[in-house]
Scaffold this motif. Structure first.
Motif, mmCIF file in Angstrom:
data_model
loop_
_atom_site.group_PDB
_atom_site.id
_atom_site.type_symbol
_atom_site.label_atom_id
_atom_site.label_comp_id
_atom_site.label_asym_id
_atom_site.label_seq_id
_atom_site.Cartn_x
_atom_site.Cartn_y
_atom_site.Cartn_z
ATOM 1 N N ASP A 177 -15.061 -4.403 4.800
ATOM 2 C CA ASP A 177 -15.556 -3.236 5.521
ATOM 3 C C ASP A 177 -15.712 -2.060 4.556
ATOM 4 N N LYS A 178 -16.463 -1.064 4.944
ATOM 5 C CA LYS A 178 -16.773 0.067 4.056
ATOM 6 C C LYS A 178 -15.521 0.854 3.650
ATOM 7 N N ILE A 179 -14.579 1.025 4.579
ATOM 8 C CA ILE A 179 -13.363 1.772 4.244
ATOM 9 C C ILE A 179 -12.583 1.055 3.150
ATOM 10 N N SER A 180 -12.427 -0.253 3.278
ATOM 11 C CA SER A 180 -11.701 -1.019 2.264
ATOM 12 C C SER A 180 -12.444 -1.037 0.938
ATOM 13 N N LEU A 181 -13.752 -1.195 0.995
ATOM 14 C CA LEU A 181 -14.537 -1.235 -0.240
ATOM 15 C C LEU A 181 -14.465 0.095 -0.983
ATOM 16 N N LYS A 182 -14.553 1.201 -0.259
ATOM 17 C CA LYS A 182 -14.469 2.518 -0.906
ATOM 18 C C LYS A 182 -13.097 2.730 -1.531
ATOM 19 N N ARG A 183 -12.048 2.302 -0.847
ATOM 20 C CA ARG A 183 -10.714 2.473 -1.414
ATOM 21 C C ARG A 183 -10.534 1.606 -2.651
ATOM 22 N N PHE A 184 -11.078 0.393 -2.629
ATOM 23 C CA PHE A 184 -11.003 -0.474 -3.800
ATOM 24 C C PHE A 184 -11.659 0.203 -4.994
ATOM 25 N N MET A 185 -12.826 0.783 -4.784
ATOM 26 C CA MET A 185 -13.524 1.467 -5.877
ATOM 27 C C MET A 185 -12.679 2.616 -6.419
ATOM 28 N N GLU A 186 -12.077 3.388 -5.534
ATOM 29 C CA GLU A 186 -11.271 4.535 -5.958
ATOM 30 C C GLU A 186 -9.992 4.097 -6.671
ATOM 31 N N ASP A 187 -9.314 3.098 -6.093
ATOM 32 C CA ASP A 187 -8.029 2.672 -6.658
ATOM 33 C C ASP A 187 -8.184 1.976 -8.003
ATOM 34 N N ARG A 188 -9.258 1.217 -8.171
ATOM 35 C CA ARG A 188 -9.415 0.388 -9.372
ATOM 36 C C ARG A 188 -10.573 0.830 -10.270
ATOM 37 N N VAL A 190 -13.780 0.861 -9.905
ATOM 38 C CA VAL A 190 -14.848 -0.153 -9.929
ATOM 39 C C VAL A 190 -16.064 0.409 -9.204
ATOM 40 N N ASP A 191 -17.250 0.216 -9.780
ATOM 41 C CA ASP A 191 -18.498 0.637 -9.138
ATOM 42 C C ASP A 191 -19.159 -0.572 -8.486
ATOM 43 N N LEU A 192 -19.162 -0.596 -7.161
ATOM 44 C CA LEU A 192 -19.808 -1.689 -6.444
ATOM 45 C C LEU A 192 -21.301 -1.380 -6.280
ATOM 46 N N PRO A 193 -22.144 -2.376 -6.420
ATOM 47 C CA PRO A 193 -23.593 -2.138 -6.284
ATOM 48 C C PRO A 193 -24.020 -1.891 -4.846
ATOM 49 N N THR A 210 -10.418 -11.365 -9.432
ATOM 50 C CA THR A 210 -9.001 -11.278 -9.781
ATOM 51 C C THR A 210 -8.463 -9.885 -9.498
ATOM 52 N N GLU A 211 -9.253 -8.867 -9.855
ATOM 53 C CA GLU A 211 -8.861 -7.483 -9.600
ATOM 54 C C GLU A 211 -8.786 -7.210 -8.103
ATOM 55 N N TRP A 212 -9.724 -7.752 -7.350
ATOM 56 C CA TRP A 212 -9.774 -7.573 -5.893
ATOM 57 C C TRP A 212 -8.525 -8.152 -5.233
ATOM 58 N N VAL A 213 -8.158 -9.370 -5.627
ATOM 59 C CA VAL A 213 -6.980 -10.017 -5.042
ATOM 60 C C VAL A 213 -5.714 -9.249 -5.391
#
Length: 382
Positions: A177-188, A190-193, A210-213
């Motif tokens: 979901d968008k909330i999880s994806l945005k937090r992943f980008m901020e925490d790690r 990472v720039d998602l396309p 690996t980073e996602w898990v």
């Protein structure tokens, strides 16, 4: 071997509502049966129906008004029985109805649909985390439990459908979901396309899986840490227990971490007791599997580990009828399961799912054989 811990899941108020036991009678009965801890829902931490009935039926609501959690907790304390307060964390139908943004999204790009009674909430929903933490804090303040137990502390999926005939490729990973994806980008960093679930999932799996898990496992750990820290500010010696999905590294390509975000190693810093849902009939596993999964959890976590056993079969009707699960757990099979746990020196104890089933067998069926087996287990290690 350590002294045997023998517990019960008290996921309903049948002992009070249906069998009219007083607080003292209930505590005395548990003590007589060899039970030294319970994992219990309460008025303070109510539990919705799942595969078992936990909600109070309308015809018993009037009697329920007279029920007092504190009196039950005090009766248990006098008998030396530990009280672990619990509820369901990331499984809350009311919260989902009130907050559409809590919807989980799968790697297929589609929103999660309810499976039987289950629909999960992603653990990135901070508003929900704060709300549930407040409930636990209130329970600690009122009940002064020995510990708090986290039900459904994981990323969404219906693990009960993962049986030996299934492959990992048949099962959907959540939540993109968008909330999880945005937090992943901020925490790690990472720039998602893309923030569209399908496109993001495919890119993550191909480039930074690996980073996602690792991040998913960290999210679960941090939620537990937040709640534990908040509760410890109220009761400094509070302990934590985890409702543990019973899969090891080799099961479904390490789905325990990749799908559910439960890393036993990471969680060992915030969890004191791993309660492993070793439901062999549900998962179509042999009795010998029970101590095997318990042993792996214990070895990897190096924390107190107990295996929860079924007293009765589940998921045999409706959408589950075609899976061919056994429709009974006879007394010999139950005894074998208990003895298998007792014989495994690394496992610290067992929990029976549930007390309501056991009460029915004793008071309605007039059958005390499973109680006798529990008593023997409690005596087995002195």
């Amino acid at each position: 071997m350590t002294k045997m811990r023998v517990g019960l899941k008290v996921y309903s108020n049948d002992w009070y509502l249906k069998y009219n036991l007083s607080y003292t009678q209930a505590a005395d009965l548990l003590s007589e049966w060899g039970v030294n801890f319970i994992i219990a829902q309460s008025k303070v931490l109510p539990m919705p129906d799942t595969a078992v009935k936990s909600e109070v039926p309308p015809e018993l609501m009037e009697r329920y008004q007279s029920y007092d959690d504190v009196k039950f907790r005090e009766a248990l304390r006098k008998n030396g029985i530990e009280y672990w307060a619990t509820t369901l964390f990331f499984m809350d139908r009311v919260a989902l109805e009130e907050n559409p943004s809590y919807k989980a999204y799968g790697e297929n790009g589609k929103p999660m649909q309810q499976i039987d009674w289950y629909e999960g909430i992603p653990p990135t929903m901070q508003k929900h985390v704060d709300f549930k933490s407040g409930l636990y804090e209130n329970a600690v303040r009122i009940l002064q439990p020995d510990g708090i137990h986290f039900g459904f502390m994981r990323w969404p999926q219906f693990w009960e459908l993962w049986m030996p005939e299934h492959k990992r490729s048949e099962l959907i990973e959540y939540s993109f979901d968008k909330i999880s994806l945005k937090r992943f980008m901020e925490d790690r960093n990472v720039d998602l396309p893309s923030l569209e679930a399908y496109e993001a999932a495919q890119w993550i799996k191909a480039n930074v899986y690996t980073e996602w898990v690792d991040w998913k496992c960290d999210v679960v750990r941090l939620v537990i840490k937040q709640v534990k820290d908040n509760c410890a500010a109220i009761k400094g010696d509070i302990k934590t227990a985890l409702n543990t999905v019973p899969f090891g590294k080799a099961d479904y390509d390490n789905a325990e971490e990749q799908v559910y975000g439960q890393s036993f190693e990471k969680l060992s810093g915030v969890i004191d007791l791993f309660e492993v849902m070793a439901y062999h009939q549900i998962l179509k596993r042999p009795v010998e599997w029970i101590p095997q999964i318990g042993r792996e959890v214990k070895a990897r976590s190096e924390r107190t580990t107990v295996c929860t056993l079924q007293g009765e079969p589940l998921y045999t009707e409706g959408m589950h009828a075609s899976y061919g699960r056994k429709t009974s757990i006879d007394i010999a099979e139950f005894q074998s399961a208990v003895e298998a746990v007792v014989a495994e020196p690394s496992i610290d104890g067992l929990v029976l799912f549930t007390w309501a089933d056991l009460l029915k067998q004793v008071y309605v069926d007039k059958d005390t054989r499973k109680v006798d087996i529990l008593k023997a287990a409690a005596r087995a290690r002195g």
